[in-house]
Design a protein around this motif. Structure first.
Motif, PDB file in Angstrom:
ATOM      1  N   ARG B 287      -6.907   5.938   7.524  1.00 41.47           N
ATOM      2  CA  ARG B 287      -6.052   6.938   6.888  1.00 41.47           C
ATOM      3  C   ARG B 287      -4.639   6.355   6.837  1.00 41.47           C
ATOM      4  NH1 ARG B 287      -5.797  12.199   5.382  1.00 41.47           N
ATOM      5  NH2 ARG B 287      -8.067  12.387   5.500  1.00 41.47           N
ATOM      6  N   ALA B 288      -4.070   6.309   5.642  1.00 38.39           N
ATOM      7  CA  ALA B 288      -2.760   5.670   5.485  1.00 38.39           C
ATOM      8  C   ALA B 288      -1.643   6.696   5.586  1.00 38.39           C
ATOM      9  CB  ALA B 288      -2.689   4.968   4.129  1.00 38.39           C
ATOM     10  N   GLU B 289      -0.545   6.225   6.205  1.00 38.16           N
ATOM     11  CA  GLU B 289       0.679   7.016   6.187  1.00 38.16           C
ATOM     12  C   GLU B 289       1.793   6.017   5.933  1.00 38.16           C
ATOM     13  OE1 GLU B 289       2.766   9.975   9.283  1.00 38.16           O
ATOM     14  OE2 GLU B 289       0.586  10.040   9.184  1.00 38.16           O
ATOM     15  N   ARG B 290       2.328   6.022   4.723  1.00 39.53           N
ATOM     16  CA  ARG B 290       3.289   5.010   4.299  1.00 39.53           C
ATOM     17  C   ARG B 290       2.659   3.623   4.462  1.00 39.53           C
ATOM     18  NH1 ARG B 290       8.246   7.145   2.468  1.00 39.53           N
ATOM     19  NH2 ARG B 290       8.223   4.965   1.903  1.00 39.53           N
ATOM     20  N   HIS B 291       3.278   2.767   5.262  1.00 41.83           N
ATOM     21  CA  HIS B 291       2.786   1.395   5.342  1.00 41.83           C
ATOM     22  C   HIS B 291       1.827   1.173   6.505  1.00 41.83           C
ATOM     23  CE1 HIS B 291       5.331   0.038   2.149  1.00 41.83           C
ATOM     24  NE2 HIS B 291       6.369   0.656   2.698  1.00 41.83           N
ATOM     25  N   THR B 292       1.519   2.245   7.209  1.00 42.03           N
ATOM     26  CA  THR B 292       0.644   2.102   8.360  1.00 42.03           C
ATOM     27  C   THR B 292      -0.706   2.760   8.073  1.00 42.03           C
ATOM     28  OG1 THR B 292       2.551   2.184   9.788  1.00 42.03           O
ATOM     29  CG2 THR B 292       0.401   2.534  10.815  1.00 42.03           C
ATOM     30  N   VAL B 293      -1.755   2.017   8.364  1.00 45.64           N
ATOM     31  CA  VAL B 293      -3.097   2.572   8.199  1.00 45.64           C
ATOM     32  C   VAL B 293      -3.723   2.684   9.574  1.00 45.64           C
ATOM     33  CG1 VAL B 293      -5.370   2.288   7.152  1.00 45.64           C
ATOM     34  CG2 VAL B 293      -3.314   1.488   5.937  1.00 45.64           C
ATOM     35  N   ARG B 294      -4.009   3.950   9.997  1.00 45.60           N
ATOM     36  CA  ARG B 294      -4.728   4.126  11.258  1.00 45.60           C
ATOM     37  C   ARG B 294      -6.220   4.026  10.944  1.00 45.60           C
ATOM     38  NH1 ARG B 294      -4.818   5.233  16.299  1.00 45.60           N
ATOM     39  NH2 ARG B 294      -2.556   5.128  16.489  1.00 45.60           N
ATOM     40  N   LEU B 295      -6.848   3.003  11.515  1.00 47.00           N
ATOM     41  CA  LEU B 295      -8.253   2.756  11.194  1.00 47.00           C
ATOM     42  C   LEU B 295      -9.154   3.742  11.921  1.00 47.00           C
ATOM     43  CD1 LEU B 295      -8.378  -1.137  11.427  1.00 47.00           C
ATOM     44  CD2 LEU B 295      -7.857   0.304   9.455  1.00 47.00           C
ATOM     45  N   ASP B 296     -10.276   4.040  11.279  1.00 47.93           N
ATOM     46  CA  ASP B 296     -11.273   4.890  11.936  1.00 47.93           C
ATOM     47  C   ASP B 296     -11.720   4.237  13.235  1.00 47.93           C
ATOM     48  OD1 ASP B 296     -10.948   6.327   9.704  1.00 47.93           O
ATOM     49  OD2 ASP B 296     -12.891   5.843   8.782  1.00 47.93           O
ATOM     50  N   ALA B 297     -11.673   2.896  13.261  1.00 52.82           N
ATOM     51  CA  ALA B 297     -12.147   2.164  14.435  1.00 52.82           C
ATOM     52  C   ALA B 297     -11.145   2.223  15.583  1.00 52.82           C
ATOM     53  CB  ALA B 297     -12.417   0.708  14.065  1.00 52.82           C
ATOM     54  N   GLY B 298      -9.912   2.638  15.343  1.00 50.35           N
ATOM     55  CA  GLY B 298      -8.944   2.751  16.439  1.00 50.35           C
ATOM     56  C   GLY B 298      -7.571   2.219  16.104  1.00 50.35           C
ATOM     57  N   PRO B 299      -7.440   0.864  16.043  1.00 55.77           N
ATOM     58  CA  PRO B 299      -6.078   0.311  15.911  1.00 55.77           C
ATOM     59  C   PRO B 299      -5.459   0.587  14.538  1.00 55.77           C
ATOM     60  CG  PRO B 299      -7.700  -1.431  15.786  1.00 55.77           C
ATOM     61  CD  PRO B 299      -8.452  -0.186  16.111  1.00 55.77           C
ATOM     62  N   ILE B 301      -3.163  -0.934  11.154  1.00 55.06           N
ATOM     63  CA  ILE B 301      -2.830  -2.129  10.387  1.00 55.06           C
ATOM     64  C   ILE B 301      -1.619  -1.805   9.534  1.00 55.06           C
ATOM     65  CG2 ILE B 301      -3.552  -3.732   8.564  1.00 55.06           C
ATOM     66  CD1 ILE B 301      -6.347  -3.545   9.494  1.00 55.06           C
ATOM     67  N   THR B 302      -0.655  -2.696   9.536  1.00 55.46           N
ATOM     68  CA  THR B 302       0.509  -2.514   8.682  1.00 55.46           C
ATOM     69  C   THR B 302       0.280  -3.240   7.371  1.00 55.46           C
ATOM     70  OG1 THR B 302       1.875  -2.507  10.655  1.00 55.46           O
ATOM     71  CG2 THR B 302       3.005  -2.784   8.555  1.00 55.46           C
ATOM     72  N   THR B 303       0.525  -2.547   6.295  1.00 56.77           N
ATOM     73  CA  THR B 303       0.293  -3.137   4.978  1.00 56.77           C
ATOM     74  C   THR B 303       1.565  -3.069   4.164  1.00 56.77           C
ATOM     75  OG1 THR B 303      -0.337  -1.078   3.924  1.00 56.77           O
ATOM     76  CG2 THR B 303      -2.077  -2.284   5.049  1.00 56.77           C
ATOM     77  N   THR B 304       1.558  -3.712   3.015  1.00 55.29           N
ATOM     78  CA  THR B 304       2.723  -3.647   2.142  1.00 55.29           C
ATOM     79  C   THR B 304       2.621  -2.469   1.192  1.00 55.29           C
ATOM     80  OG1 THR B 304       1.594  -5.238   0.757  1.00 55.29           O
ATOM     81  CG2 THR B 304       3.312  -6.092   2.201  1.00 55.29           C
ATOM     82  N   GLU B 305       1.396  -1.996   0.923  1.00 49.68           N
ATOM     83  CA  GLU B 305       1.212  -0.872   0.006  1.00 49.68           C
ATOM     84  C   GLU B 305       1.700   0.427   0.644  1.00 49.68           C
ATOM     85  OE1 GLU B 305      -1.733  -3.829  -1.604  1.00 49.68           O
ATOM     86  OE2 GLU B 305      -1.241  -3.123   0.412  1.00 49.68           O
ATOM     87  N   ASP B 306       2.288   1.282  -0.164  1.00 46.53           N
ATOM     88  CA  ASP B 306       2.779   2.571   0.304  1.00 46.53           C
ATOM     89  C   ASP B 306       1.790   3.633  -0.158  1.00 46.53           C
ATOM     90  OD1 ASP B 306       4.050   4.844   0.971  1.00 46.53           O
ATOM     91  OD2 ASP B 306       5.941   4.378  -0.076  1.00 46.53           O
ATOM     92  N   LEU B 307       0.899   4.080   0.753  1.00 43.56           N
ATOM     93  CA  LEU B 307      -0.170   4.999   0.380  1.00 43.56           C
ATOM     94  C   LEU B 307      -0.245   6.122   1.391  1.00 43.56           C
ATOM     95  CD1 LEU B 307      -2.943   2.367  -0.341  1.00 43.56           C
ATOM     96  CD2 LEU B 307      -1.886   3.815  -2.078  1.00 43.56           C
ATOM     97  N   MET B 387       1.620  -8.941   4.507  1.00 39.55           N
ATOM     98  CA  MET B 387       1.599  -9.366   3.099  1.00 39.55           C
ATOM     99  C   MET B 387       0.207  -9.787   2.650  1.00 39.55           C
ATOM    100  SD  MET B 387       4.775 -11.714   2.067  1.00 39.55           S
ATOM    101  CE  MET B 387       3.730 -12.667   0.983  1.00 39.55           C
ATOM    102  N   GLN B 388      -0.622 -10.231   3.608  1.00 39.78           N
ATOM    103  CA  GLN B 388      -1.939 -10.743   3.233  1.00 39.78           C
ATOM    104  C   GLN B 388      -3.033  -9.679   3.326  1.00 39.78           C
ATOM    105  OE1 GLN B 388      -1.466 -14.474   5.645  1.00 39.78           O
ATOM    106  NE2 GLN B 388      -2.400 -15.326   3.782  1.00 39.78           N
ATOM    107  N   THR B 389      -2.650  -8.471   3.675  1.00 38.70           N
ATOM    108  CA  THR B 389      -3.629  -7.382   3.641  1.00 38.70           C
ATOM    109  C   THR B 389      -3.503  -6.657   2.315  1.00 38.70           C
ATOM    110  OG1 THR B 389      -2.150  -5.703   4.512  1.00 38.70           O
ATOM    111  CG2 THR B 389      -3.346  -7.074   6.121  1.00 38.70           C
ATOM    112  N   HIS B 390      -4.542  -5.913   2.024  1.00 38.52           N
ATOM    113  CA  HIS B 390      -4.548  -5.213   0.751  1.00 38.52           C
ATOM    114  C   HIS B 390      -5.159  -3.836   0.982  1.00 38.52           C
ATOM    115  CE1 HIS B 390      -4.857  -4.175  -3.329  1.00 38.52           C
ATOM    116  NE2 HIS B 390      -6.108  -4.553  -3.531  1.00 38.52           N
ATOM    117  N   ALA B 391      -4.389  -2.777   0.731  1.00 39.84           N
ATOM    118  CA  ALA B 391      -4.892  -1.420   0.935  1.00 39.84           C
ATOM    119  C   ALA B 391      -5.088  -0.735  -0.408  1.00 39.84           C
ATOM    120  CB  ALA B 391      -3.912  -0.628   1.791  1.00 39.84           C
ATOM    121  N   TYR B 392      -6.123   0.055  -0.525  1.00 39.39           N
ATOM    122  CA  TYR B 392      -6.380   0.802  -1.769  1.00 39.39           C
ATOM    123  C   TYR B 392      -7.105   2.094  -1.439  1.00 39.39           C
ATOM    124  CZ  TYR B 392     -10.545  -2.079  -1.075  1.00 39.39           C
ATOM    125  OH  TYR B 392     -11.613  -2.711  -0.528  1.00 39.39           O
TER     126      TYR B 392
END
Lengths: 286, 394
Positions: B287-299, B301-307, B387-392
């Motif tokens: 689940r994304a909140e701005r540039h941070t995606v809280r994974l269902d698995a726990g940790p 991930i910081t991404t460049t996409e704003d979602l 920068m090397q991650t990609h969220a959609y």
């Protein structure tokens, strides 16, 4: 260094292994005695009677024995009726084999068992059953006689029917086995190319299983040629009409043993010829 | 539209006529050509719908297939999925070899639900080709036209033209067992095309070939499929085959469509672990909140996409950097403590499967693997640059 060591290492087990085996079995080249002896005995058991036939054959009078019209009549009748019975088995048996191998219907296993019944049934019983079905007073024969004036028992046609009854299961079982082994997806491929199921059968399946059909036909022919019990029960023993070779042999044995031996030699020659033909054409390819 | 076909090339530009009188050995159906003539001219068809429109439902003891497929003429559709996903069942249902439990199958506006396989304008290239072993290459290809009521000489002429087109003129008289894998594949393709299908089905068309032949045949097949003006559907478990040959991929797992799109789209935005693995990406759902995606698995991930909301995050194994000790100075973002679960060579690299805070695959050079002393059970720190991650959006 290593190249010198390697052959030695390889030769070690090569010399060691056979020695160990010879000690364990005591047989030549590792063949166990309990298998070798009965095997050789079986071979002798199968071959000795044939050898005896050759040894005791009246070679001197053979040409005279075989030139009698009765022998030729019996041989001709045997060949013609066995061939006709094989033809009947092919025309009716191949479609039956296809039905058993390629279609699903209730009680298929039961039908299959029924088809194989004549294989294990004593031929004399088959002959009695044929009489009860097709005899002049038989279940069907009655109507054949009344409506069409057809009587089958004690005729050459009767010989063919008796032989076909006994021989057809051999063909059906052989062809069905071949069909089961053949990939049914070739028929599917033909279907996707626009072939009806029958077209797929006779243009694709039939050529593919031809060796199996041929082997089955030879088997059926050989069985028909040797048929005795059903024939003598259903068709009787009339020289020139229903007296086939096996019947002639049996009859001759009672009053003229030399003639019986000569007739047996002819049948043996025919059997060997069939076996040779079978081996050359089909057994090597399959 | 038919002029690139051999049948049209020899002057018979009209649809095939009535069956020739010497039609001694094929269908024998009174209707002759079982394939509707108008099916070959979709543009003149009264229905505006052309191409494939199907919902295939097949119920078996322990298996349920329910997929929807649509394709326009000229499309090449690839059904991609793991073994046992139902790809081949779908193909058999399209060909009519497996009956539909439910659903529909329309081709160029005509319903084929009840049409037996021999009457469907469908050509099939089987996985192991199923060339008839007792017929020459030429007679294999002529088989279809013969069944459509074309005379023997005409059928052989057409077959010859097809083999010519496939570059197999020299092998026309050869029996299938004398053909190489690549040649047999082309004969099978020619045989399927010779019936002028409106739907061409290919089951794992390259699976039976060795690696080197596969490369060559893939190129040829791509060319032939590009020339084919009706719908082509191919089944494969090889993502490369799918991406090279098809315009559109339909990914099937457990009898259902899990993702559909162009090869590029699917490669960039995988939506299941299976696809991510196929295209070589690490994939997570969260689940994304701005540039941070809280994974269902726990940790996180910081991404460049704003979602915001449910998203997928993907990054390639090559984007992962591994350290033996916790890197100092590096920001704590996208840094996970992991343990090596497995190692395998992957091209000239080593692929490390990692477990721990986050399960991921990482590619390292052989030298790096040696310096890190990677071995199953070894503890490592893994980082990925945002920068090397990609969220959609999921």
């Amino acid at each position: 260094m290593t190249s010198l060591h390697e052959p030695g290492a390889a030769a070690g087990p090569r010399t060691g292994r056979p020695r160990r085996r010879r000690v364990g079995t005591g047989g030549r080249r590792g063949v166990p005695l309990p298998l070798l002896l009965p095997g050789l005995l079986a071979l002798a058991f199968l071959l000795l009677p044939l050898v005896a036939l050759l040894v005791r054959a009246p070679w001197g009078s053979l040409p005279d024995q075989l030139s009698s019209t009765e022998v030729w009549q019996a041989l001709q009748l045997s060949l013609v009726s066995a061939t006709a019975a094989t033809a009947v088995s092919l025309v009716l048996g191949v479609p039956l084999a296809w039905l058993l191998a390629r279609t699903e219907f209730p009680g298929r296993g039961f039908v299959r068992a029924l088809v194989t019944l004549p294989l294990v049934l004593p031929p004399v019983v088959g002959g009695v059953a044929l009489l009860l079905a097709l005899g002049r007073n038989g279940v069907i024969g009655k109507w054949l006689d009344a409506w069409f004036g057809i009587t089958l028992p004690f005729t050459t046609t009767g010989v063919v029917i008796a032989e076909a009854f006994v021989a057809m299961p051999f063909l059906v079982i052989s062809v069905e086995g071949t069909l089961r082994a053949a990939d049914p997806r070739f028929e599917e491929a033909a279907t996707t190319l626009g072939a009806s199921r029958f077209t797929a059968f006779h243009r694709v399946t039939l050529p593919l299983i031809a060796p199996g059909i041929a082997a089955g036909a030879v088997l059926a022919w050989a069985r028909a040629l040797g048929e005795f019990g059903a024939t003598i029960t259903f068709a009787g023993n009339f020289p020139g009409r229903t007296q086939t070779m096996p019947l002639a042999v049996y009859l001759a044995l009672q009053n003229d043993p030399d003639a019986a031996i000569s007739l047996s030699l002819v049948l043996l020659a025919v059997s060997i010829a069939v076996l040779a033909g079978l081996r050359d054409r089909w057994m090597t390819t399959s | 539209m038919t002029d690139n076909r051999p049948a049209a090339a020899d002057g018979a530009s009209a649809p095939q006529g009535p069956p020739a009188p010497d039609n001694d050995s094929c269908t024998g159906g009174a209707g002759g050509n079982p394939k509707p003539a108008e099916g070959r001219h979709p543009t003149t068809h009264p229905h505006p719908i052309t191409g494939l429109d199907a919902r295939l439902v097949v119920d078996r003891a322990a298996f349920h297939l329910d997929i929807t497929l649509t394709a326009a003429p000229g499309d090449v559709l690839a059904l991609l999925g793991p073994n046992g996903a139902g790809k081949t069942t779908a193909l058999r249902a399209l060909a009519g070899l497996t009956p539909l439990t439910d659903g529909h199958l329309n081709l160029d506006g005509a319903s084929l639900d009840r049409t037996p396989p021999e009457s469907r304008p469908v050509g099939v290239v089987f996985q192991d080709y199923l060339l008839f072993p007792h017929l020459t290459a030429l007679d294999n290809v002529a088989f279809g036209p013969r069944c459509q009521g074309v005379s023997k000489s005409e059928a052989r002429e057409q077959a010859g033209a097809w083999l010519d087109r496939m570059g197999l003129a020299a092998h026309a008289g050869a029996k299938p067992r004398r053909l190489s894998g690549g040649q047999a594949q082309r004969v099978a393709l020619a045989r399927a095309l010779a019936t002028h299908p409106r739907l061409l089905l290919l089951d794992e068309p390259l699976a039976a070939l060795d690696a080197r032949t596969r490369l060559e045949v893939r190129g040829q097949l791509r060319r032939h499929l590009a020339e084919f003006e009706a719908v082509a559907v191919l089944v494969t478990h090889d993502p490369l085959d799918a991406m090279v040959l098809a315009d559109r991929l339909v990914v099937i797992e457990h009898g259902r469509v899990v993702q559909e799109g162009t090869p590029a789209d699917i490669a960039r935005h995988p939506r299941t672990d299976y696809i991510a693995q196929l295209v070589g990406l690490n994939l997570y759902r969260g689940r994304a909140e701005r540039h941070t995606v809280r994974l269902d698995a726990g940790p996180e991930i910081t991404t460049t996409e704003d979602l915001s909301g449910p998203v997928f995050v993907a990054f390639p194994p090559s984007a992962v950097t591994l350290f033996r000790d916790r890197p100092t100075g590096a920001s704590a973002r996208n840094l996970w403590r992991c343990e090596v679960a497995g190692l395998e060579t992957h091209g000239d690299q080593i692929r490390a499967d990692l477990d721990g805070e986050l399960s991921l695959a990482a590619d390292v050079t052989t030298v790096a693997a040696a310096e890190l002393e990677l071995h199953p059970g070894a503890a490592v720190w893994a980082t990925v640059k945002a920068m090397q991650t990609h969220a959609y959006p999921a």
